[in-house]
Design a protein around this motif. Structure first.
Motif, PDB file in Angstrom:
ATOM      1  N   ASP B   4      25.003  41.131  36.094  1.00  0.00           N
ATOM      2  CA  ASP B   4      23.610  41.566  35.567  1.00  0.00           C
ATOM      3  C   ASP B   4      22.818  40.375  35.140  1.00  0.00           C
ATOM      4  N   TYR B   8      16.857  39.368  36.190  1.00  0.00           N
ATOM      5  CA  TYR B   8      15.503  39.679  35.633  1.00  0.00           C
ATOM      6  C   TYR B   8      14.569  38.391  35.557  1.00  0.00           C
ATOM      7  N   PRO B  18       7.434  49.791  36.668  1.00  0.00           N
ATOM      8  CA  PRO B  18       8.483  50.224  37.681  1.00  0.00           C
ATOM      9  C   PRO B  18       8.186  49.909  39.220  1.00  0.00           C
ATOM     10  N   LEU B  19       9.276  49.815  40.036  1.00  0.00           N
ATOM     11  CA  LEU B  19       9.134  49.461  41.501  1.00  0.00           C
ATOM     12  C   LEU B  19       8.206  50.680  42.322  1.00  0.00           C
ATOM     13  N   GLY B  28      15.307  48.590  46.829  1.00  0.00           N
ATOM     14  CA  GLY B  28      15.390  47.914  45.500  1.00  0.00           C
ATOM     15  C   GLY B  28      17.103  47.176  45.490  1.00  0.00           C
ATOM     16  N   ILE B  29      17.933  47.986  45.992  1.00  0.00           N
ATOM     17  CA  ILE B  29      19.421  47.317  46.030  1.00  0.00           C
ATOM     18  C   ILE B  29      19.322  46.072  46.794  1.00  0.00           C
TER      19      ILE B  29
ATOM     20  N   PHE C  27      16.782  51.543  31.219  1.00  0.00           N
ATOM     21  CA  PHE C  27      15.252  51.578  30.959  1.00  0.00           C
ATOM     22  C   PHE C  27      14.484  52.904  31.497  1.00  0.00           C
ATOM     23  N   LYS C  29      11.808  53.795  31.400  1.00  0.00           N
ATOM     24  CA  LYS C  29      10.382  53.729  31.903  1.00  0.00           C
ATOM     25  C   LYS C  29      10.593  53.314  33.621  1.00  0.00           C
ATOM     26  N   TRP C  30      11.753  52.662  33.812  1.00  0.00           N
ATOM     27  CA  TRP C  30      12.013  52.225  35.220  1.00  0.00           C
ATOM     28  C   TRP C  30      12.811  53.130  36.016  1.00  0.00           C
ATOM     29  N   LYS C  32      14.364  56.321  37.913  1.00  0.00           N
ATOM     30  CA  LYS C  32      13.676  57.220  38.609  1.00  0.00           C
ATOM     31  C   LYS C  32      14.815  58.573  38.886  1.00  0.00           C
ATOM     32  N   ARG C  33      15.840  58.387  38.069  1.00  0.00           N
ATOM     33  CA  ARG C  33      16.722  59.417  38.181  1.00  0.00           C
ATOM     34  C   ARG C  33      17.272  59.758  39.402  1.00  0.00           C
ATOM     35  N   ILE C  69      25.358  48.619  38.407  1.00  0.00           N
ATOM     36  CA  ILE C  69      24.151  47.779  38.187  1.00  0.00           C
ATOM     37  C   ILE C  69      23.737  47.303  39.383  1.00  0.00           C
ATOM     38  N   CYS C  72      21.845  50.093  41.324  1.00  0.00           N
ATOM     39  CA  CYS C  72      20.734  50.638  40.811  1.00  0.00           C
ATOM     40  C   CYS C  72      19.453  50.282  41.513  1.00  0.00           C
ATOM     41  N   PRO C  73      18.620  50.884  42.260  1.00  0.00           N
ATOM     42  CA  PRO C  73      17.584  50.405  43.058  1.00  0.00           C
ATOM     43  C   PRO C  73      16.297  49.980  42.272  1.00  0.00           C
ATOM     44  N   ASP C  74      16.552  50.539  40.938  1.00  0.00           N
ATOM     45  CA  ASP C  74      15.214  50.130  40.168  1.00  0.00           C
ATOM     46  C   ASP C  74      15.348  49.281  39.293  1.00  0.00           C
ATOM     47  N   PHE C  75      16.446  48.437  38.994  1.00  0.00           N
ATOM     48  CA  PHE C  75      16.791  47.572  37.967  1.00  0.00           C
ATOM     49  C   PHE C  75      16.625  48.201  36.667  1.00  0.00           C
ATOM     50  N   ALA C  76      17.057  49.439  36.466  1.00  0.00           N
ATOM     51  CA  ALA C  76      16.636  50.046  35.303  1.00  0.00           C
ATOM     52  C   ALA C  76      18.075  50.117  34.265  1.00  0.00           C
ATOM     53  N   LEU C  77      19.111  49.330  34.917  1.00  0.00           N
ATOM     54  CA  LEU C  77      20.202  49.493  34.006  1.00  0.00           C
ATOM     55  C   LEU C  77      20.732  48.078  33.876  1.00  0.00           C
ATOM     56  N   ARG C  78      21.099  47.986  32.470  1.00  0.00           N
ATOM     57  CA  ARG C  78      21.880  46.619  32.394  1.00  0.00           C
ATOM     58  C   ARG C  78      23.139  46.834  31.515  1.00  0.00           C
TER      59      ARG C  78
END
Lengths: 382, 274, 89
Positions: B4, B8, B18-19, B28-29, C27, C29-30, C32-33, C69, C72-78
């Motif tokens: 992790d 960033y 967002p992407l 994204g992966i 996150f 906002k990022w 995408k569910r 982590i 996650c394709p959207d970097f929305a999870l940390r």
């Protein structure tokens, strides 16, 4: 310096090396081959880079990539190759990457006549790629001028961050002339302005008075984004109306406000001329002989030699002496600069074109007969 | 945990997120894997250039805090060749899609591999043209549905690995987004490799390819990668029947051959001695 | 209901775990569910809330494999070590 016997294409290579080219990518195509061959021989010794790419599309991409990492770049091609380069030429215009494309024009359309001259790519140089962008194109008439204009092209490209097209024709490309090249020290070389601010302050496409943003090279610590998409000041894609408009206007403004520096032309025998020949490239040589010959016969003919073709040097035609009644435009195409001349002239004077597209140079005689409206020539007057 | 921490700092997360990609898109992966690989190699951000083409994959360069160049469709490798040749010290990553890299950019792909210039080329293979709405691509398998193959694709598809290998690429590997951990390692090895590295990543496109071909949700598609692929080492002990319909993953080629930029450097030295 | 614009932090407080305490940041906002994180977690750390966002309901079960982590394709999870409220992303 001593005189040398130089070919036009050799003069391009000499000019390129004198003008600071340190990266050349190209793909073989007649009649521009000598340029790449000489560069492949000379560049490694001079510490520069030469690469032969898989096609012209790649050549253009390659020089853009190299220019972004700080090199002074050039490629050389001819008609069909120039067509292939258009996509990436547009990319260079949009992303403001300095580079020079030499197009040694050959007979067209299509594969046409690879070993014979024409001036068929004039409008293509202006409008060949999609989208509305400005461009600079220069056209030499002598071998010495080839050398000089190669350097000027490089300077313009760097100064205005734009692709520059050097439009030669096969005649000039393969013409051998006695040339005295200038001293290296006397050659003026322009380089792009690089940012000196801290990287976090750098705005890669920020407007300024000149309209030309500062250009950082990749790898110099200014990490930024370059995209062919319509972008904002930071280089990121945008579709916001104000940012899109600002970018498009700036691209045009940076060239428009430098018109006077970019517009190169020469006039001969214009003081008392009643008829004027407007010519460029190899045709200028015949036109000059024709003008002198006609003067001996009593017809007062002047000559305007266009060196810059794009942006079109309209000032040359706007400042015409009062007594001029006719303009003749001899060209080795079906009237591409004639269109521009009539556009700028706005119907004030009679404009005639003298065209020839059979793969041979227009002779002074043909121009004379065209002006006198005599005979049936392969050079047609309309 | 270590997975992790470092991603960033490589992202332009304050600017461009967002992407742009659809929910469940694998791009994204792959990006994450790429960043972890760069991080593991401790390369300075200033020393990394990313060149991308056009398409879904092309947007990758927008999001990373490197020297990034988003080029024209299919031409990424030609721009990257210029960039790398001019500045060999830059680690240059080239991001292409399957249509971008193998169809319109096929010629550049072949010749970059032949030249063996030290680039790391990523082919995001989602089997379809995503950005333009799902047209058939050179990697769409036979029989699969696309918007321009509504009754099934009648063409044969490329095997990226074989193409790259035949063209002379000196590092050829395939990874999946499901096995992102293995992908991290493959990418790290690929970047370190001196020469032209091709890394094909199978990445699901649930929104378009998945829907056209009824492959289920993003999760289903990601899970199916586990069933449909077999690591190279494991495949060695399997019969041809068992391997029927399976895609192999892992490092296929990893060899040393003369590299373009290094050879040019030698040429310069020869030329200057004269 | 939580605002989608805020970053949401969850940590498990009650149960003792053999693993270090861990918190997750989603996150919204990022995100995408897409559901990848919750579906692929073998310990069912996440539950999908009524809006479709993943909520880490059992972080104490987490064995730090990092699967969620990295996928996650959207970097929305940390994933963040330690107790709730100590970290901001």
């Amino acid at each position: 310096m001593e005189a040398k016997l130089l070919m036009g294409n050799e003069a391009v290579a000499e000019g390129a090396l004198a003008g600071g080219v340190n990266f050349f990518a190209g793909y073989p195509i007649t009649p521009s081959n000598e340029i790449g061959e000489i560069m492949s021989r000379r560049l490694p010794g001079a510490g520069g880079k030469f690469i032969q790419m898989e096609d012209e599309i790649a050549s253009m991409g390659c020089i853009i990539g190299a220019s972004i990492s700080g090199c002074k770049t050039m490629t050389a091609t001819s008609g069909p190759g120039f067509s292939l380069m258009q996509e990436n030429l547009g990319f260079a215009a949009m992303t403001e990457v300095p580079c020079v494309v030499v197009n040694v024009m050959r007979g067209g359309p299509s594969t046409g006549m690879p070993t014979l001259p024409s001036q068929g790519d004039i409008q293509q140089a202006r409008w060949g790629t999609h989208g509305d962008h400005p461009i600079i194109a220069l056209c030499p008439s002598t071998v010495r001028e080839v050398f000089d204009l190669t350097i000027t092209s490089l300077n313009f490209a760097e100064q205005y961050r734009t692709p520059v097209v050097l439009l030669m024709d096969e005649v000039i490309g393969h013409l051998r002339e006695k040339v005295v090249l200038p001293q290296v020290e006397s050659i003026e070389i322009a380089n792009r302005t690089q940012p000196t601010c801290p990287p976090e302050w750098y705005r890669p496409f920020e407007d300024n008075k000149s309209g030309v943003p500062l250009m950082a090279s990749f790898g110099d610590g200014y990490r930024y984004h370059i995209t062919g998409l319509t972008h904002d000041e930071m280089g990121f894609p945008t579709t916001k109306k104000d940012e899109v408009t600002a970018l498009n206007h700036r691209l045009h403004r940076k060239i428009r406000q430098a018109f006077e520096d970019i517009m190169l032309y020469e006039t001969f025998l214009m003081e008392d001329a009643t008829a004027v020949i407007v010519a460029y490239g190899c045709v200028m040589r015949s036109a000059k002989s024709a003008a002198l010959e006609l003067r001996q016969q009593g017809k007062k003919v002047g000559l305007i030699k266009l060196t810059t073709l794009w942006p079109f040097p309209r000032i040359a035609l706007e400042n015409m002496p009062e007594q001029v009644q006719e303009i003749f435009v001899p060209e080795m195409n079906m009237g591409q600069i004639y269109r521009e001349v009539t556009r700028v002239n706005q119907g004030k004077l009679r404009v005639r074109k003298i065209t020839k597209v059979d793969g041979e140079l227009i002779t002074p005689d043909e121009i004379i007969r065209g002006i006198k409206r005599e005979g049936a020539d392969s050079a047609k007057r309309y | 945990m270590q997975k992790d921490i470092d991603v960033y700092q490589y992202l332009r997360h304050e600017k461009k997120f967002p992407l742009i990609w659809c929910a469940g898109c694998g791009n994204g992966i792959v990006l994450g894997s790429m960043l972890r690989a760069v991080d593991s190699l401790k390369i300075s951000k200033d020393r990394v250039a990313m060149v991308s083409g056009i398409g879904c994959s092309g947007r990758t360069s927008t999001y990373v805090d490197f020297n990034t160049l988003h080029t024209t469709h299919g031409r990424a490798l030609s721009f990257a060749t210029g960039l790398k040749f001019a500045r060999p010290e830059l680690t240059t990553l080239v991001v292409m899609g399957d249509g971008d890299g193998l169809s319109i950019g096929g010629n550049h792909f072949i010749h970059a591999a032949r030249r063996n210039i030290d680039l790391t080329a990523f082919i995001y293979n989602n089997n379809i043209y995503g950005m333009t709405g799902g047209q058939v691509s050179p990697t769409t398998p036979g029989g699969k549905i696309a918007s321009t193959a509504p009754m099934g694709n009648i063409e044969n598809n490329f095997d990226t690995i074989k193409v790259a290998e035949a063209c002379g690429a000196t590092f050829v590997a395939r990874g999946t987004t499901y096995d992102a951990d293995a992908l991290d390692e493959i990418i790290a090895i690929g970047i370190q490799h001196k020469g032209f590295s091709v890394i094909e990543v199978l990445t699901p496109c649930p929104t378009i390819y998945g829907r056209y071909n009824r492959l289920g949700s993003a999760v289903d598609m990601l899970k199916s990668q586990l069933d449909d692929t077999i690591p190279l080492e494991q495949a060695k002990n399997m019969s041809a029947e068992e391997l029927q319909g399976k895609t192999l993953t892992g490092i296929f080629v990893n060899e040393d051959k003369r590299e373009f930029c290094e050879e040019y450097e030698k040429l310069v030295q020869r030329a200057q001695k004269k | 209901m939580l605002s989608k614009k805020t970053k949401v932090k969850y940590t498990e407080k009650k149960k003792k775990s053999k693993y270090p305490k861990v918190g997750f940041v989603v996150f919204d906002k990022w995100c995408k569910r897409c559901g990848i994180c919750s579906e692929l977690c073998i310990h069912n750390v996440f539950r999908i809330d009524e809006d479709g966002y993943p909520r880490p309901v059992k972080p104490v079960e987490c064995n730090l494999c990092g699967f969620c982590i990295t996928r996650c394709p959207d970097f929305a999870l940390r994933m963040i070590e330690g107790k709730s409220g100590e970290h901001s992303a």
